[in-house]
Design a protein around this motif. Structure first.
Motif, PDB file in Angstrom:
ATOM      1  N   UNK A   1      -6.132  16.804   5.014  1.00 29.45           N
ATOM      2  CA  UNK A   1      -5.147  16.221   4.094  1.00 29.45           C
ATOM      3  C   UNK A   1      -5.571  14.880   3.508  1.00 29.45           C
TER       4      UNK A   1
ATOM      5  N   UNK B   1       1.324  10.287   1.889  1.00 24.14           N
ATOM      6  CA  UNK B   1       0.271  11.303   1.823  1.00 24.14           C
ATOM      7  C   UNK B   1       0.314  12.259   2.999  1.00 24.14           C
ATOM      8  N   UNK B   2       1.010  11.871   4.086  1.00 25.28           N
ATOM      9  CA  UNK B   2       1.042  12.717   5.267  1.00 25.28           C
ATOM     10  C   UNK B   2       2.162  13.737   5.089  1.00 25.28           C
TER      11      UNK B   2
ATOM     12  N   UNK C   1       3.231  -0.907   4.092  1.00 24.83           N
ATOM     13  CA  UNK C   1       2.437   0.324   3.968  1.00 24.83           C
ATOM     14  C   UNK C   1       3.398   1.505   4.037  1.00 24.83           C
TER      15      UNK C   1
ATOM     16  N   UNK D   1       7.146  -6.669   9.622  1.00 27.93           N
ATOM     17  CA  UNK D   1       6.200  -6.157  10.621  1.00 27.93           C
ATOM     18  C   UNK D   1       6.763  -5.084  11.546  1.00 27.93           C
TER      19      UNK D   1
ATOM     20  N   UNK E   1       9.497  -1.458  16.921  1.00 26.30           N
ATOM     21  CA  UNK E   1       8.732  -0.219  16.872  1.00 26.30           C
ATOM     22  C   UNK E   1       9.741   0.915  17.009  1.00 26.30           C
TER      23      UNK E   1
ATOM     24  N   UNK F   1       0.862  -1.183   0.000  1.00 20.70           N
ATOM     25  CA  UNK F   1       0.000   0.000   0.000  1.00 20.70           C
ATOM     26  C   UNK F   1       0.891   1.222   0.000  1.00 20.70           C
TER      27      UNK F   1
ATOM     28  N   UNK G   1       7.355  -1.154  12.582  1.00 19.14           N
ATOM     29  CA  UNK G   1       6.708   0.145  12.395  1.00 19.14           C
ATOM     30  C   UNK G   1       7.774   1.222  12.540  1.00 19.14           C
TER      31      UNK G   1
ATOM     32  N   UNK H   1       5.805   5.572   8.228  1.00 15.01           N
ATOM     33  CA  UNK H   1       4.982   6.792   8.205  1.00 15.01           C
ATOM     34  C   UNK H   1       5.786   7.917   8.827  1.00 15.01           C
TER      35      UNK H   1
ATOM     36  N   UNK I   1       0.964  -0.939  18.166  1.00 15.15           N
ATOM     37  CA  UNK I   1       1.028  -2.389  18.332  1.00 15.15           C
ATOM     38  C   UNK I   1       0.708  -2.865  19.746  1.00 15.15           C
TER      39      UNK I   1
ATOM     40  N   UNK J   1       9.586  -7.017  13.796  1.00 14.46           N
ATOM     41  CA  UNK J   1       8.657  -6.638  14.872  1.00 14.46           C
ATOM     42  C   UNK J   1       9.156  -5.498  15.754  1.00 14.46           C
TER      43      UNK J   1
ATOM     44  N   UNK K   1       8.659   5.286  12.505  1.00 13.98           N
ATOM     45  CA  UNK K   1       8.236   6.691  12.465  1.00 13.98           C
ATOM     46  C   UNK K   1       9.456   7.582  12.698  1.00 13.98           C
TER      47      UNK K   1
ATOM     48  N   UNK L   1       3.527  10.337  -5.236  1.00 12.13           N
ATOM     49  CA  UNK L   1       4.255  11.495  -5.783  1.00 12.13           C
ATOM     50  C   UNK L   1       5.183  12.127  -4.759  1.00 12.13           C
ATOM     51  N   UNK L   2       4.995  11.807  -3.479  1.00 13.48           N
ATOM     52  CA  UNK L   2       5.841  12.389  -2.432  1.00 13.48           C
ATOM     53  C   UNK L   2       6.912  11.431  -1.939  1.00 13.48           C
TER      54      UNK L   2
ATOM     55  N   UNK M   1       3.390   5.663   3.858  1.00 13.48           N
ATOM     56  CA  UNK M   1       2.472   6.802   3.862  1.00 13.48           C
ATOM     57  C   UNK M   1       3.170   8.049   3.338  1.00 13.48           C
TER      58      UNK M   1
ATOM     59  N   UNK N   1       5.506  -0.853   8.193  1.00 18.83           N
ATOM     60  CA  UNK N   1       4.757   0.390   8.038  1.00 18.83           C
ATOM     61  C   UNK N   1       5.736   1.547   8.187  1.00 18.83           C
TER      62      UNK N   1
ATOM     63  N   UNK O   1      -5.875  18.391  10.972  1.00 16.73           N
ATOM     64  CA  UNK O   1      -4.946  18.264   9.843  1.00 16.73           C
ATOM     65  C   UNK O   1      -5.332  17.071   8.960  1.00 16.73           C
TER      66      UNK O   1
ATOM     67  N   UNK P   1      -5.561  12.709  -0.894  1.00 13.04           N
ATOM     68  CA  UNK P   1      -4.774  11.593  -1.417  1.00 13.04           C
ATOM     69  C   UNK P   1      -5.520  10.260  -1.409  1.00 13.04           C
TER      70      UNK P   1
END
Lengths: 190, 177
Positions: free
Chosen positions: B164, A52-53, A48, A105, A124, A28, A107, A79, B97, A122, A109, A33-34, A50, A77, B160, B168
């Motif tokens: 936003x 879009x954020x 995944x 799996x 985070x 996903x 995540x 993001x 999680x 696994x 950030x 475009x970003x 992201x 993921x 926000x 998208x």
């Protein structure tokens, strides 16, 4: 060059770009475009990302940039992190260097991940984490927000803590490992 | 088991992405944001989600009981958490999680830390301002400091996202619309 077994994938499941990026059709990817891929990067199925954020403001904003020879495993993921700065809420870009492997799996950030970084399964990785070059994060590690992981160390546990220093040869070793993995990752016809 | 009837009531001001797995009787309140790849499963009883909640990607919300699962206002469900609580109050945070079993009920201002697993042998209601943290799922009580800042951040965050996400992602509308 090496005697390791190739990792085969069905050809129809992945899209290969001119620069050698292999992106699963079942990943996903929001706001493509970003997102910038450096070339020879593999994005596995069910990941995944992201894009879009994005940071608000005029002009083109890069949300996630990945270097070359990266691997985003299944179920990862990515993001970008968010915070308020001077009263304005915003997402901030995430930059990932070259030769970075991220396990299944996990995540992420983080704000920045350097070159030759290996992140296990696994994990985070909290918001605005900085992971410097040649660091290694063990499986199942939880790195709290705003942590800085220095260069050439192994981090593990919950919360993630320093375990040991890594040898200076880590860079060469990991570079050849990531290149090998990319070469082993071959399509299977039919 | 009788087949699950799908009925979604989504408030016109809620932002629910197309790529969301909804099953059963679900009500989503005004201003709530549901990111793509989230899963909301009302297996036996309906799920009612209040206003201004944020439900991030890969979150799984399941109702295994007959009664209505009520989720209050301004809750934050972070990436990949799994929630089966029969009732959740307001302003709770369930971090990345974390997994919460159906034996626990949340009141308000509770925090479940990243990767915590909360499985209790008996039913329990978590008191206000309780924080569950760490690998052993230990507990503490939050003094309430930084409460206003936290709320402010959450309001701005959902504001926000409402602005936003529709740029998208394709959005989903309720049955009535």
């Amino acid at each position: 060059m090496n005697f390791a077994q190739p990792v085969y994938y069905p050809k129809a499941d992945y899209i290969e770009t001119d620069t050698g990026n292999k992106v699963s059709r079942r990943a996903t990817i929001a706001g493509p475009q970003n997102i910038i891929l450096g070339g020879k990067t593999i994005i596995s199925s069910t990941a995944i990302i992201r894009g879009d954020l994005r940071r608000t403001g005029p002009g083109h904003a890069v949300v996630i940039s990945l270097g070359k020879y990266c691997l985003i495993s299944e179920g990862c993921i990515l993001r970008p992190p968010y915070k308020t700065y001077r009263g304005n809420f915003n997402y901030y870009p995430m930059k990932i260097g070259d030769h970075v492997h991220i396990g299944a799996n996990t995540v992420v950030e983080a704000a920045m991940i350097g070159n030759y970084v290996e992140i296990g399964k696994n994990c985070i990785i909290g918001k605005f984490t900085m992971i410097k070059d040649c660091a290694k994060i063990a499986d199942n590690t939880v790195i709290p927000p705003n942590t800085v992981v220095p260069a050439l160390v192994l981090f593990s546990g919950s919360p993630g803590q320093f375990v040991e220093n890594l040898p200076e040869s880590t860079q060469e070793l990991f570079e050849s490992q990531t290149k090998q993995y990319y070469n082993r990752f071959q399509p299977l016809e039919g | 088991m009788a087949p699950i009837k799908d009925r979604f009531t989504i408030h016109s001001k809620a932002v629910v992405c197309q790529d969301v797995d909804l099953r059963g009787e679900i009500t989503i309140g005004s201003g709530t944001v549901v990111h793509p790849k989230a899963t909301i499963f009302a297996i036996t009883g309906p799920i009612v989600i209040g206003a201004n909640c944020i439900i991030e990607e890969a979150v799984i919300i399941i109702n295994r009981k007959k009664e209505v699962m009520r989720i209050g206002d301004e809750n934050l469900f972070e990436i990949g958490c799994r929630v089966e609580c029969p009732s959740i109050g307001d302003f709770n945070t369930i971090s990345t999680r974390a997994r919460v079993h159906y034996t626990l009920r949340l009141t308000s201002y509770c925090v479940i830390g990243a990767g915590c697993l909360v499985v209790l042998p008996e039913e329990e209601v978590l008191e206000e301002h309780t924080v569950i943290y760490g690998p052993a799922s230990e507990r503490r009580v939050w003094s309430g400091r930084g409460h206003i800042q936290e709320l402010d951040l959450r309001r701005k965050h959902s504001e926000y996202l409402r602005e936003t996400l529709p740029k998208f992602n394709r959005l989903r509308r309720g049955d009535g619309a």
